[in-house]
Design a protein around this motif. Structure first.
Motif, PDB file in Angstrom:
ATOM      1  N   GLY A  13     -68.644  -4.729  24.397  1.00 48.50           N
ATOM      2  CA  GLY A  13     -69.312  -4.559  23.115  1.00 48.50           C
ATOM      3  C   GLY A  13     -70.457  -5.537  22.933  1.00 48.50           C
ATOM      4  O   GLY A  13     -70.730  -6.382  23.792  1.00 48.50           O
ATOM      5  N   THR A  14     -71.117  -5.437  21.780  1.00 49.00           N
ATOM      6  CA  THR A  14     -72.278  -6.285  21.507  1.00 49.00           C
ATOM      7  C   THR A  14     -71.888  -7.726  21.249  1.00 49.00           C
ATOM      8  O   THR A  14     -72.597  -8.657  21.643  1.00 49.00           O
ATOM      9  N   SER A  15     -70.745  -7.947  20.588  1.00 48.13           N
ATOM     10  CA  SER A  15     -70.334  -9.309  20.269  1.00 48.13           C
ATOM     11  C   SER A  15     -69.238  -9.825  21.187  1.00 48.13           C
ATOM     12  O   SER A  15     -69.172 -11.012  21.471  1.00 48.13           O
ATOM     13  N   LYS A  16     -68.357  -8.931  21.657  1.00 45.53           N
ATOM     14  CA  LYS A  16     -67.225  -9.337  22.489  1.00 45.53           C
ATOM     15  C   LYS A  16     -67.051  -8.397  23.673  1.00 45.53           C
ATOM     16  O   LYS A  16     -67.314  -7.198  23.582  1.00 45.53           O
ATOM     17  N   GLY A  41     -75.964 -10.797  27.018  1.00 41.79           N
ATOM     18  CA  GLY A  41     -76.690  -9.772  27.759  1.00 41.79           C
ATOM     19  C   GLY A  41     -76.523  -8.376  27.198  1.00 41.79           C
ATOM     20  O   GLY A  41     -76.948  -7.407  27.814  1.00 41.79           O
ATOM     21  N   ILE A  42     -75.886  -8.246  26.005  1.00 38.62           N
ATOM     22  CA  ILE A  42     -75.723  -6.946  25.351  1.00 38.62           C
ATOM     23  C   ILE A  42     -76.468  -6.969  24.022  1.00 38.62           C
ATOM     24  O   ILE A  42     -76.290  -7.893  23.225  1.00 38.62           O
ATOM     25  N   ARG A  43     -77.294  -5.977  23.779  1.00 38.20           N
ATOM     26  CA  ARG A  43     -78.009  -5.856  22.513  1.00 38.20           C
ATOM     27  C   ARG A  43     -77.840  -4.441  21.990  1.00 38.20           C
ATOM     28  O   ARG A  43     -78.172  -3.479  22.669  1.00 38.20           O
ATOM     29  N   LYS A  44     -77.303  -4.331  20.783  1.00 36.88           N
ATOM     30  CA  LYS A  44     -77.094  -3.023  20.131  1.00 36.88           C
ATOM     31  C   LYS A  44     -76.335  -2.064  21.039  1.00 36.88           C
ATOM     32  O   LYS A  44     -76.625  -0.870  21.119  1.00 36.88           O
ATOM     33  N   GLY A  45     -75.341  -2.606  21.741  1.00 40.04           N
ATOM     34  CA  GLY A  45     -74.482  -1.789  22.581  1.00 40.04           C
ATOM     35  C   GLY A  45     -75.035  -1.470  23.948  1.00 40.04           C
ATOM     36  O   GLY A  45     -74.367  -0.823  24.757  1.00 40.04           O
ATOM     37  N   ALA A 213     -73.797  -1.870  16.921  1.00 38.27           N
ATOM     38  CA  ALA A 213     -73.955  -0.414  16.886  1.00 38.27           C
ATOM     39  C   ALA A 213     -72.767   0.224  16.190  1.00 38.27           C
ATOM     40  O   ALA A 213     -71.658  -0.312  16.205  1.00 38.27           O
ATOM     41  N   THR A 214     -73.023   1.367  15.579  1.00 37.49           N
ATOM     42  CA  THR A 214     -71.979   2.152  14.922  1.00 37.49           C
ATOM     43  C   THR A 214     -71.926   3.522  15.584  1.00 37.49           C
ATOM     44  O   THR A 214     -72.929   4.232  15.635  1.00 37.49           O
ATOM     45  N   THR A 215     -70.752   3.867  16.106  1.00 34.98           N
ATOM     46  CA  THR A 215     -70.564   5.164  16.761  1.00 34.98           C
ATOM     47  C   THR A 215     -69.838   6.104  15.817  1.00 34.98           C
ATOM     48  O   THR A 215     -68.755   5.789  15.324  1.00 34.98           O
ATOM     49  N   ILE A 216     -70.460   7.254  15.557  1.00 30.34           N
ATOM     50  CA  ILE A 216     -69.900   8.264  14.655  1.00 30.34           C
ATOM     51  C   ILE A 216     -69.514   9.479  15.495  1.00 30.34           C
ATOM     52  O   ILE A 216     -70.328  10.001  16.253  1.00 30.34           O
ATOM     53  N   SER A 217     -68.256   9.915  15.355  1.00 27.58           N
ATOM     54  CA  SER A 217     -67.781  11.069  16.120  1.00 27.58           C
ATOM     55  C   SER A 217     -67.065  12.032  15.194  1.00 27.58           C
ATOM     56  O   SER A 217     -66.291  11.605  14.339  1.00 27.58           O
ATOM     57  N   ILE A 218     -67.328  13.317  15.381  1.00 24.70           N
ATOM     58  CA  ILE A 218     -66.666  14.350  14.592  1.00 24.70           C
ATOM     59  C   ILE A 218     -65.654  15.079  15.465  1.00 24.70           C
ATOM     60  O   ILE A 218     -65.980  15.527  16.571  1.00 24.70           O
ATOM     61  N   LEU A 230     -75.630   4.811  15.803  1.00 21.64           N
ATOM     62  CA  LEU A 230     -76.663   4.180  14.971  1.00 21.64           C
ATOM     63  C   LEU A 230     -76.796   2.713  15.369  1.00 21.64           C
ATOM     64  O   LEU A 230     -75.792   2.027  15.571  1.00 21.64           O
ATOM     65  N   PRO A 231     -78.016   2.193  15.463  1.00 20.74           N
ATOM     66  CA  PRO A 231     -78.209   0.783  15.873  1.00 20.74           C
ATOM     67  C   PRO A 231     -77.996  -0.198  14.723  1.00 20.74           C
ATOM     68  O   PRO A 231     -78.836  -1.047  14.437  1.00 20.74           O
ATOM     69  N   ILE A 232     -76.874  -0.068  14.030  1.00 17.69           N
ATOM     70  CA  ILE A 232     -76.540  -0.962  12.911  1.00 17.69           C
ATOM     71  C   ILE A 232     -75.096  -1.429  13.073  1.00 17.69           C
ATOM     72  O   ILE A 232     -74.305  -0.772  13.736  1.00 17.69           O
ATOM     73  N   GLY A 233     -74.776  -2.556  12.462  1.00 20.02           N
ATOM     74  CA  GLY A 233     -73.405  -3.049  12.560  1.00 20.02           C
ATOM     75  C   GLY A 233     -73.241  -4.389  11.879  1.00 20.02           C
ATOM     76  O   GLY A 233     -74.061  -4.802  11.042  1.00 20.02           O
TER      77      GLY A 233
END
Length: 412
Positions: A13-16, A41-45, A213-218, A230-233
């Motif tokens: 992940g981006t933070s861990k 070394g990770i940015r926005k996922g 990052a936020t992953t949205i799944s239906i 989405l590049p938000i979190g």
């Protein structure tokens, strides 16, 4: 431990970066080791520095190895990101057996037929998820094995990704001296763990809010139908705290984790803390309510963006199952109440029900283990060495390419 299956998941992940060791005994799963390291070394996922990412992977794996006393050599790696696309496909084959009984070979052939789609050169197929099988015109079949028929069809979703992102991910894991036992689509794994059968059938939005990052799944009709990133979190909340309190980002992150509250109404004005401000050695005191006045607008904005994205993904359609939230950013107090007010439907937070990982942040990593344990028929044990040096490895492992090809076809 050598008598049981060991499955290791890697969640980058981006933070861990998290390495989770699961032990499968008689169909039940025990989480026996968890290793975590700060992501570099990770940015926005997305991977932006190979060497730093490799070091983060090594640190997380070493941490989990020391906890359990084993040496890990293979991992199942979660994959997600805005490069992932789902594409509907249809496959048709004639049943090959003389007695017209449908077997595993026929299912494999029809899935391979469904994979024959036009793809740009920069993309490749990660896997395939069958929605339903059709035998001689009879629809709604989830497992046609043993049925009699002449014509076998499948309606499926083909999962594709950018070659660059896939190969960079595999490269990082291999440079960390690990073998990739398989690539697992994160939303698919998290949905297997976090959603009930009814939720997947009725229609539910699974939202994984991470740091960058936020992953949205239906999910509808029992399987995943669309996904977007989405590049938000949570990082955006930390950045706002940095600006609002005029302090360093590292300090802001610690304050968010210790005192953060997503709602001003739920914050405690009597809970105070001191912050060293940038450009000054003087500490200034703030209350939890002051912090919530910074956090709440950003969290509301994040959920507004999620709501808008779901409307784009599913125009004009209300999903009866509502929203299910996972990811580290939803651990903050009062996130649920903010989500319910903005999304205006049923919302719940999902966490794994295993000792040591009962937090939303672990849903994807533990989901990978649960997914592999249930749906990977060629149950290959991850190669480990016990503290005594004895190896515990399954015989006749399929090749890496075979396992990656077959992994998603098991989601029936």
């Amino acid at each position: 431990m050598s008598g049981n299956d060991i499955i290791v998941s890697l969640d980058i992940g981006t933070s861990k970066v998290r390495a989770i060791i699961g032990e499968v005994t008689g169909g039940s799963i025990n989480i026996v080791g968890v290793g975590s390291a700060d992501s570099e070394g990770i940015r926005k996922g997305a991977i932006v520095d190979i060497d730093q990412t490799v070091q983060s992977i090594k640190s997380a794996v070493d941490h989990s190895e020391r906890m359990v006393g084993v040496t890990i050599s293979e991992v199942f790696v979660g994959i997600a990101g805005n490069h992932i696309q789902l594409q509907s496909s249809h496959g048709v084959v004639a049943v090959s057996n003389e007695d017209r009984e449908i077997g595993g070979e026929d299912i494999e052939r029809v899935l391979q037929a469904a994979k024959v789609i036009a793809l740009p050169p920069e993309r490749e197929i990660i896997g395939i998820v069958p929605k339903q099988y059709i035998v001689d015109g009879l629809e709604g079949i989830h497992d046609p094995r043993g049925m009699i028929g002449v014509r076998l069809e499948v309606e499926a979703i083909v999962i594709t990704g950018a070659k660059t992102a896939i190969h960079n991910l595999i490269r990082c894991v291999e440079k960390a001296e690990l073998k990739v036992a398989g690539l697992i689509l994160m939303p698919l794994a998290a949905g297997h763990l976090a959603l009930s059968k009814d939720e997947k059938n009725l229609g539910t939005v699974l939202v994984d809010i991470g740091a960058g990052a936020t992953t949205i799944s239906i999910f509808e009709n029992g399987t995943i139908t669309s996904t977007a990133t989405l590049p938000i979190g949570g990082e955006y909340v930390s950045n706002d705290i940095t600006i609002g309190l005029r302090t360093q980002l590292e300090t802001a992150e610690k304050i968010k984790l210790k005192y953060g509250c997503a709602s001003i109404q739920d914050a405690d004005p009597s809970t105070t803390f001191k912050v060293t401000r940038i450009g000054s050695n003087v500490e200034k005191e703030f209350s939890q309510a002051d912090l919530a006045s910074i956090v709440e607008p950003r969290m509301q904005e994040i959920f507004e963006l999620i709501k808008a994205e779901v409307k784009r993904m599913k125009p004009g359609g209300e999903l009866a199952g509502g929203y299910v939230l996972t990811g580290g950013a939803v651990s903050m107090p009062a996130v649920l109440s903010v989500a319910q007010s903005v999304l205006d439907t049923s919302v719940r937070i999902a966490s794994p029900d295993f000792i040591g990982v009962r937090e939303p942040a672990y849903a994807s990593g533990v989901g990978v283990i649960a997914y592999v344990a249930k749906f990977l028929r060629t149950r290959s044990t991850v190669s480990v060495k016990t503290s005594t040096g004895r190896k515990a490895t399954a015989a006749n492992k399929p090749s890496l390419i075979e396992r990656i090809k077959n992994l998603f076809s098991e989601f029936i």
